[in-house]
Design a protein around this motif. Structure first.
Motif, PDB file in Angstrom:
ATOM      1  N   UNK A 107       0.823  -1.214   0.000  1.00  0.00           N
ATOM      2  CA  UNK A 107       0.000   0.000   0.000  1.00  0.00           C
ATOM      3  C   UNK A 107       0.858   1.264   0.000  1.00  0.00           C
ATOM      4  N   UNK A 108       0.317   2.345  -0.560  1.00  0.00           N
ATOM      5  CA  UNK A 108       1.039   3.615  -0.540  1.00  0.00           C
ATOM      6  C   UNK A 108       1.122   4.160   0.893  1.00  0.00           C
ATOM      7  N   UNK A 109       1.948   5.161   1.092  1.00  0.00           N
ATOM      8  CA  UNK A 109       2.325   5.592   2.435  1.00  0.00           C
ATOM      9  C   UNK A 109       1.342   6.558   3.102  1.00  0.00           C
ATOM     10  N   UNK A 110       0.324   7.007   2.412  1.00  0.00           N
ATOM     11  CA  UNK A 110      -0.668   7.852   3.073  1.00  0.00           C
ATOM     12  C   UNK A 110      -1.620   6.937   3.845  1.00  0.00           C
ATOM     13  N   UNK A 111      -1.440   6.911   5.134  1.00  0.00           N
ATOM     14  CA  UNK A 111      -2.183   5.974   5.979  1.00  0.00           C
ATOM     15  C   UNK A 111      -2.800   6.701   7.171  1.00  0.00           C
ATOM     16  N   UNK A 112      -3.347   7.865   6.886  1.00  0.00           N
ATOM     17  CA  UNK A 112      -3.929   8.673   7.961  1.00  0.00           C
ATOM     18  C   UNK A 112      -5.149   8.008   8.581  1.00  0.00           C
ATOM     19  N   UNK A 113      -6.012   7.436   7.742  1.00  0.00           N
ATOM     20  CA  UNK A 113      -7.232   6.778   8.206  1.00  0.00           C
ATOM     21  C   UNK A 113      -7.343   5.405   7.554  1.00  0.00           C
ATOM     22  N   UNK A 114      -7.351   4.379   8.399  1.00  0.00           N
ATOM     23  CA  UNK A 114      -7.495   3.007   7.915  1.00  0.00           C
ATOM     24  C   UNK A 114      -8.814   2.458   8.440  1.00  0.00           C
ATOM     25  N   UNK A 115      -9.639   1.948   7.528  1.00  0.00           N
ATOM     26  CA  UNK A 115     -10.939   1.416   7.920  1.00  0.00           C
ATOM     27  C   UNK A 115     -10.929  -0.094   8.041  1.00  0.00           C
ATOM     28  N   UNK A 116     -11.636  -0.593   9.038  1.00  0.00           N
ATOM     29  CA  UNK A 116     -11.819  -2.036   9.213  1.00  0.00           C
ATOM     30  C   UNK A 116     -13.316  -2.308   9.181  1.00  0.00           C
ATOM     31  N   UNK A 117     -13.760  -3.102   8.220  1.00  0.00           N
ATOM     32  CA  UNK A 117     -15.169  -3.448   8.128  1.00  0.00           C
ATOM     33  C   UNK A 117     -15.413  -4.794   8.817  1.00  0.00           C
ATOM     34  N   UNK A 118     -16.341  -4.813   9.768  1.00  0.00           N
ATOM     35  CA  UNK A 118     -16.664  -6.017  10.518  1.00  0.00           C
ATOM     36  C   UNK A 118     -16.610  -5.734  12.008  1.00  0.00           C
ATOM     37  N   UNK A 119     -17.339  -6.507  12.791  1.00  0.00           N
ATOM     38  CA  UNK A 119     -17.295  -6.350  14.248  1.00  0.00           C
ATOM     39  C   UNK A 119     -17.138  -7.683  14.966  1.00  0.00           C
TER      40      UNK A 119
END
Length: 341
Positions: A160-172
């Motif tokens: 992945x590219x280096x802009x990683x300000x916000x990472x989303x995780x789908x699922x609970x």
């Protein structure tokens, strides 16, 4: 020597069979002690796989997450009585490009060879890792599941590219919980956002920077990258939402397993220039990485204790059935079988 193997003969029916185990100079004999039930085991147990798949796979011993105690080691790698984590992936060749968990020739316990529901497991010392005494054995039981999340993050980090300000995780569920937790520790400067269906489950993600119910995501919400940990019938909707909210050239890491084909909005994947990475299983280096991460951040195992569910002592087939039936009706968490043999 004769070994008792508890095989699933057909959905919801186990039987004890006896197989010979050769004691040689190259294999360690381990008595399973703490075993964790995986959703993949449940799909076999409940007969939720295709009939042809079941016909081909069964009878087979289930369980690929677990620890055990060394009872015999002619290689002198481990001490007798030492607790070890058993690695279910068994490669038979080495490839300079393809990792061991993606080689089509590899064996995998409770998939194309017997799992850990046995009196003894004979394994190469390369397929075992010493278990630090300070780790809760119930948490250690599902180390395999943690390594799958770790493996996906390692691949993400490389690609992945280096802009990683916000990472989303789908699922609970369990996979989302573990993945979001590891992401927060590995990328402490990133904002980890969890998107789930159940408010009660989302309340347990206390380490996340933000949580959203999937029916109430603000339209302006954007993420740089995403991990899909839903699977099942919800996988298609999850991937659609990710494509809607992810920024151009983001990476989507897929971890959720589904038996159904998932339609993809290829128009927007192309338009946004997205990368989609499939992730499955793990290899020995991922186990080593997880244990190093535990040592660096011991609080991770404290968080993981929160998803330990029922603890069930198992001595006979009836106990195994009870454990699987209990696991079906759980709200969340991992069902642990304490192998009391």
């Amino acid at each position: 020597m004769l070994n008792t193997v508890f095989q699933l003969k057909r959905p919801r029916q186990f039987e004890a069979v006896f197989k010979n185990v050769e004691l040689d100079e190259h294999h360690v004999l381990v008595r399973p002690s703490y075993l964790s039930i995986c959703n993949a085991d449940q799909r076999y147990y409940q007969g939720m796989r295709d009939k042809e798949v079941l016909k081909k796979k069964l009878p087979m011993a289930l369980i690929h997450e677990g620890t055990g105690k060394v009872v015999y080691d002619p290689t002198h790698t481990f001490g007798v009585g030492e607790q070890v984590i058993m690695i279910p992936n068994i490669p038979v060749e080495k490839d300079d490009i393809i990792e061991e968990n993606y080689l089509r020739s590899s064996k995998f316990c409770s998939s194309n060879t017997d799992g850990f529901l046995r009196e003894f497991v004979s394994a190469s010392p390369e397929r075992l890792i010493a278990l630090p005494a300070w780790i809760d054995p119930c948490v250690a039981a599902f180390t395999e599941l943690v390594t799958v999340s770790y493996h996906s993050i390692e691949r993400f980090e490389r690609i992945a590219h280096q802009r990683r300000n916000r990472i989303g995780v789908w699922g609970d569920g369990n996979v989302a919980y573990i993945t979001a937790l590891l992401l927060k520790k590995i990328f402490p400067c990133s904002k980890i956002c969890v998107f789930g269906k159940h408010r009660q489950k989302l309340a347990g993600f206390t380490f996340a920077d933000a949580v959203y119910e999937i029916t109430e995501i603000p339209a302006e919400t954007e993420i740089d990258h995403a991990f899909e940990c839903v699977g099942g019938t919800g996988a298609a909707h999850a991937v659609d939402q990710i494509i809607d909210h992810i920024c151009p050239e983001g990476t989507i890491a897929l971890l959720g397993v589904t038996e159904d084909p998932v339609p993809l909005n290829t128009r927007m994947i192309l338009e946004k220039g997205l990368l989609v990475i499939g992730n499955s299983r793990s290899g020995k280096k991922d186990y080593e990485g997880v244990l190093s991460l535990y040592t660096e951040h011991p609080e991770i195992t404290d968080y993981l204790e929160n998803i330990v569910g029922a603890r069930i002592s198992v001595r006979k087939i009836r106990d195994i059935v009870d454990a699987f039936e209990t696991d079906i009706h759980k709200m969340s968490g991992k069902t642990i079988m304490i192998w009391d043999k």
